[in-house]
Design an enzyme around this catalytic site. Structure first.
Site, PDB file in Angstrom:
ATOM      1  N   ASP A 113      30.103  38.907  46.696  1.00  0.00           N
ATOM      2  CA  ASP A 113      31.356  38.713  47.436  1.00  0.00           C
ATOM      3  C   ASP A 113      31.123  38.880  48.934  1.00  0.00           C
ATOM      4  OD1 ASP A 113      33.010  38.050  45.386  1.00  0.00           O
ATOM      5  OD2 ASP A 113      33.789  40.072  45.056  1.00  0.00           O
ATOM      6  N   ARG A 133      40.400  47.323  39.025  1.00  0.00           N
ATOM      7  CA  ARG A 133      41.135  46.220  39.663  1.00  0.00           C
ATOM      8  C   ARG A 133      42.392  45.885  38.848  1.00  0.00           C
ATOM      9  NH1 ARG A 133      40.073  39.864  41.062  1.00  0.00           N
ATOM     10  NH2 ARG A 133      40.747  39.953  43.191  1.00  0.00           N
ATOM     11  N   TRP A 173      33.686  31.237  36.246  1.00  0.00           N
ATOM     12  CA  TRP A 173      34.043  32.215  35.183  1.00  0.00           C
ATOM     13  C   TRP A 173      33.761  33.612  35.726  1.00  0.00           C
ATOM     14  CZ3 TRP A 173      33.599  31.063  29.405  1.00  0.00           C
ATOM     15  CH2 TRP A 173      33.677  32.226  28.630  1.00  0.00           C
ATOM     16  N   ASP A 174      34.839  34.352  35.961  1.00  0.00           N
ATOM     17  CA  ASP A 174      34.706  35.647  36.635  1.00  0.00           C
ATOM     18  C   ASP A 174      34.783  36.812  35.650  1.00  0.00           C
ATOM     19  OD1 ASP A 174      34.495  37.342  38.851  1.00  0.00           O
ATOM     20  OD2 ASP A 174      35.920  36.163  40.029  1.00  0.00           O
ATOM     21  N   CYS A 234      30.285  34.635  37.603  1.00  0.00           N
ATOM     22  CA  CYS A 234      30.658  35.542  38.681  1.00  0.00           C
ATOM     23  C   CYS A 234      31.078  36.853  38.036  1.00  0.00           C
ATOM     24  CB  CYS A 234      31.832  34.941  39.468  1.00  0.00           C
ATOM     25  SG  CYS A 234      32.423  35.962  40.832  1.00  0.00           S
TER      26      CYS A 234
HETATM   27  C1  GLA Z   1      36.246  38.087  42.466  1.00  0.00           C
HETATM   28  C2  GLA Z   1      35.276  37.005  42.899  1.00  0.00           C
HETATM   29  C3  GLA Z   1      35.830  36.257  44.080  1.00  0.00           C
HETATM   30  C4  GLA Z   1      37.184  35.688  43.741  1.00  0.00           C
HETATM   31  C5  GLA Z   1      38.107  36.799  43.259  1.00  0.00           C
HETATM   32  C6  GLA Z   1      39.418  36.235  42.747  1.00  0.00           C
HETATM   33  O1  GLA Z   1      36.293  39.096  43.406  1.00  0.00           O
HETATM   34  O2  GLA Z   1      34.031  37.529  43.179  1.00  0.00           O
HETATM   35  O3  GLA Z   1      34.961  35.238  44.496  1.00  0.00           O
HETATM   36  O4  GLA Z   1      37.054  34.701  42.755  1.00  0.00           O
HETATM   37  O5  GLA Z   1      37.508  37.554  42.211  1.00  0.00           O
HETATM   38  O6  GLA Z   1      40.252  37.228  42.299  1.00  0.00           O
END
Ligand code: GLA
Length: 724
Positions: A549, A444, A478-479, A527
């Site tokens: 997602d 990504r 927090w991703d 996340c």
């Molecule tokens: C990920 C998360 C999504 C969103 C995107 C933002 O894919 O799972 O929910 O927050 O990042 O870039």
């Protein structure tokens, strides 16, 4: 209640319902005797009966031949299997000895009992939080290297949960290489078990698959740097006849968010061994003099009343002993997330009007997702630059307005990553992970940061904490959106490269300690591209995790169903989104069986759709906490086996319950009863599907008659039962 006792050379952990028995044999090896339903202490004859396969003859270094009748013998009943002792079912500990061999023999030195649980340095671990627990710590020593293994077992009085901890210490001057240090090893007699595991991919996480054990080794090995979408560390070994309500089940899990591995081996004599821990692929950890290696905490769960009971045990354990934030037990405000509606395309004005519209449909917490920082207008730029993009958004104004509207405010971060197009990367290219002399693959459009480097962690802590301390923020998402492609650290010496995967996970936990734990008033949700890091390590810091997602009910039904085996509903971030497969009513009913929220453009909702959301917005404040967040879950109908998902969550005091039924195919239900366990037989409950009042016994044995109902494809019913 005394949980640990010692008799006839056996050490027994037992809570009246589950027991785990070990034995230090005449050759000083620690053997496994029994794990299962607590049937009281064993005498010598019973022990010998169980271990009678274990005949063993050995020549000591002094030249004497010894025979051990119930001693350590080949592939069975070990607690710490290693190479070099005739055991061929896979090692729990593997050491590269300084003489070049792998020969290892851990011998018993001592043990001690203590009340409570062990605490781990630098890794998350279970807490007592009011539960009564006792532990026994064994000290074992490798006869060749002198490496000490501190092996600790802890049992809970109030639930069938056994923790297993392993710490290796090198007391010698010579460095030693650890090649494997598994958290869990469980030997079981026979092989009449099925294995239930949860595989998946992005958008299709934790899909249950039940397979029969076979002779040989069944393995799951994760190398992507996160506990993963592909396979969850939670898994179950269950009797062939076991189902949701009957039979013995052994659950396994790890407090770990990185690469892990599990091997289940059935040998030629039909014995079964489970080994689970950090992945030993690309792993080689050097221990200097007096250094220690701490394996992640391992968890064994037990039920002899089937899978729903095993899940309830796991859920109670996670809610009470894993999740640390006290906010998790409070009412969680109904959440609105901007991502699917706005993506990166927003301004101060558009977010202000989003908030106003969101408020009208019951939102209590508004979350601004990705895109507010650095030069972040798409996913190619800005990660690493945690300063507000003031040209795009007036964050102070947005937060003030949110609070004026009576809603809490949340913000998105992805601290562990960097885009090559960012100020951070331009300044510190060596902070990105991966070998600089090789092509480095992006995921990504980004790299994971080298969290083994304390300078990197310090930088992230100060950047993120500066935002959290400056603005009135109530919630953080927090991703973590990419794999670890190449675990090379420019910061570490060549001796340390084999430990990078493990040290990265410790780096993540260090960030959690210094960012999450230092903000006890902020609610943190985890996340990782949806549900790619759904594990006990993450849950220790993040009481809820964005489950996937994929929000379309056609797939979500399976994701939430599968996730529920190991994890409570309160941990599963579930939002009503714009997906087209089902009505807003169905999307809302399904999301309600998780940590509920919305994720769409609120100004695009029709009046009818707004009306559809009203019922659950009202239900939410009244029912969600006590029934969904805190209830006991029963899986009634499997969407894998039939055309319905059926879940029931019963309030702890059994005075109320919520039933969810969703169809996956169009069905004219001529005869369709759903039986409800979990209520009190003698109490009477009214259900709001047909208004009837029946006893708990009636609901359990006859059920609710849905027959007059026409179930269209993706039709749902959310039924509330309340004691009269
Ligand atoms: C990920 C998360 C999504 C969103 C995107 C933002 O894919 O799972 O929910 O927050 O990042 O870039």
């Amino acid at each position: 209640m005394k949980l640990i006792s010692e008799e006839n050379g056996m050490i027994r952990l037992a809570n009246g319902s589950f027991s785990y028995v070990m034995y230090v044999d005449g050759t000083k090896h620690l053997q496994h005797v029994y794990s299962g339903k607590d049937i009281g202490p064993f005498d010598k004859a019973q022990r010998e009966s169980i271990l009678k396969d274990c005949y063993y003859e050995y020549l000591s270094p002094e030249g004497a031949i010894h025979e051990e009748k119930d001693g350590y013998g080949g592939d069975v009943s070990s607690e710490v299997a290693t190479a070099g002792l005739g055991d061929h079912m896979g090692s729990a500990i593997r050491i590269a000895q300084n003489d070049g061999s792998f020969s290892t023999e851990f011998l018993y030195v001592s043990h001690r009992f203590y009340p409570g649980l062990p605490s781990l340095k630098g890794l998350p671990y279970a807490r007592e939080n009011g539960s009564i627990c006792e532990s026994v710590e064994f000290l074992l020593k490798d006869a060749l290297s002198g490496v000490e293994a501190y092996l600790t077992y802890s049992l809970f009085a109030d639930k069938n949960v056994l923790l297993r901890n392993l710490r290796l210490v090198n007391p010698s001057k010579e460095p030693i290489r650890i090649l494997r240090a598994a958290s869990l090893e469980l030997d079981l007699p026979g092989y009449a078990y099925d294995h239930l595991h949860f595989f998946g991919t992005w958008g299709r996480e934790r899909f249950p698959e039940r397979v029969a054990l076979m002779h040989g080794t069944l393995a799951h090995s994760i190398t992507s740097g996160r506990s993963s979408h592909e396979e969850n560390p939670f898994n179950v070994l269950l009797e062939k006849k076991a189902d949701e309500t009957h039979g013995e089940c052994y659950g396994f899990n790890l407090f770990y968010s990185g690469n892990w591995k599990e091997e289940i081996t059935v040998n030629e004599r039909n014995n079964t061994r489970v080994i689970e821990g950090i992945n030993d692929e690309n792993f080689s950890y050097e221990l200097e003099e007096n250094e220690e290696f701490i394996a992640p905490e391992g968890v064994i769960l037990y039920s002899n009343e089937g899978l729903s009971k095993l899940s309830q045990t796991s859920h109670d354990f996670i809610r009470n002993n894993v999740i640390q934030s006290p906010l998790a037990k409070q009412y969680r405000p109904l959440l609105f997330n901007s991502w699917e509606g706005a993506l990166f395309d927003f301004s101060t004005q558009s977010i202000l009007s989003y908030m106003e519209e969101a408020k009208k449909i019951g939102t209590e917490l508004f979350v601004l997702d990705d895109g507010w920082f650095g030069q972040r207008n798409d996913d190619r730029h800005g990660l690493g630059d945690w300063w507000v993009n003031t040209e795009k958004i007036d964050l102070g104004k947005v937060i003030a307005h949110c609070h004026e509207l009576g809603m809490k405010f949340g913000l998105w971060f992805e601290p562990e990553m960097v885009n090559p197009d960012s100020d951070l990367f331009r300044k510190h290219p060596s902070w990105a992970l991966g070998h600089p002399q090789l092509n480095r693959e992006l995921g990504r459009h980004q790299f994971p940061l080298d969290l083994t480097n304390p300078e990197v962690r310090d930088n992230l802590v100060s950047q993120v904490n500066a935002i959290l301390d400056h603005y009135a923020i109530d919630y953080v998402k927090w991703d973590y959106n990419c794999f670890i492609q190449d675990a090379y650290s420019s910061h570490l010496s060549k001796e340390r490269q084999g430990g990078v995967n493990y040290l990265l996970v410790k780096g993540y936990y260090d960030l959690c300690e210094r960012i999450v734990m230092s903000h006890p008033k902020i609610f943190f949700e985890g996340c990782a591209s949806g549900g790619g890091r759904f594990d006990l390590g993450t849950l220790s810091y993040f009481p809820q995790i964005w489950c996937s997602d994929e929000t379309d009910p056609a797939q979500r039904i399976f994701i939430q169903y599968g996730t529920s085996f190991g994890y409570p509903l309160s941990t599963m971030g579930s939002h009503v989104s714009i997906s087209k497969t089902a009505s807003y009513t169905t999307k809302s009913d399904l999301a309600f069986f998780g940590s509920y929220g919305y994720e769409f453009n609120p100004s695009k909702l029709s009046d009818f759709e707004k009306e559809e959301l009203k019922k659950n917005a009202k239900n939410y404040s009244q029912l969600h906490k006590s029934l969904i967040d805190e209830g006991d879950l029963y899986r009634l109908l499997s969407p894998q086996e039939g055309n319905f998902l059926g879940l029931l969550s019963v309030k702890k005091d059994q005075s109320e319950a919520l039933l969810l039924v969703v169809s996956t195919l169009k069905k004219i239900t001529l005869s369709f009863f759903v039986k409800l366990p979990g209520l009190k037989d003698e109490r009477r409950y009214r259900n709001d599907f047909n208004g009837e009042v029946h006893t708990g016994e009636f609901y359990r044995t006859v059920g609710i008659n849905f027959s007059p109902k026409w179930f269209d494809e993706f039709h749902s019913e959310l039924v509330h039962l309340k004691e009269e």
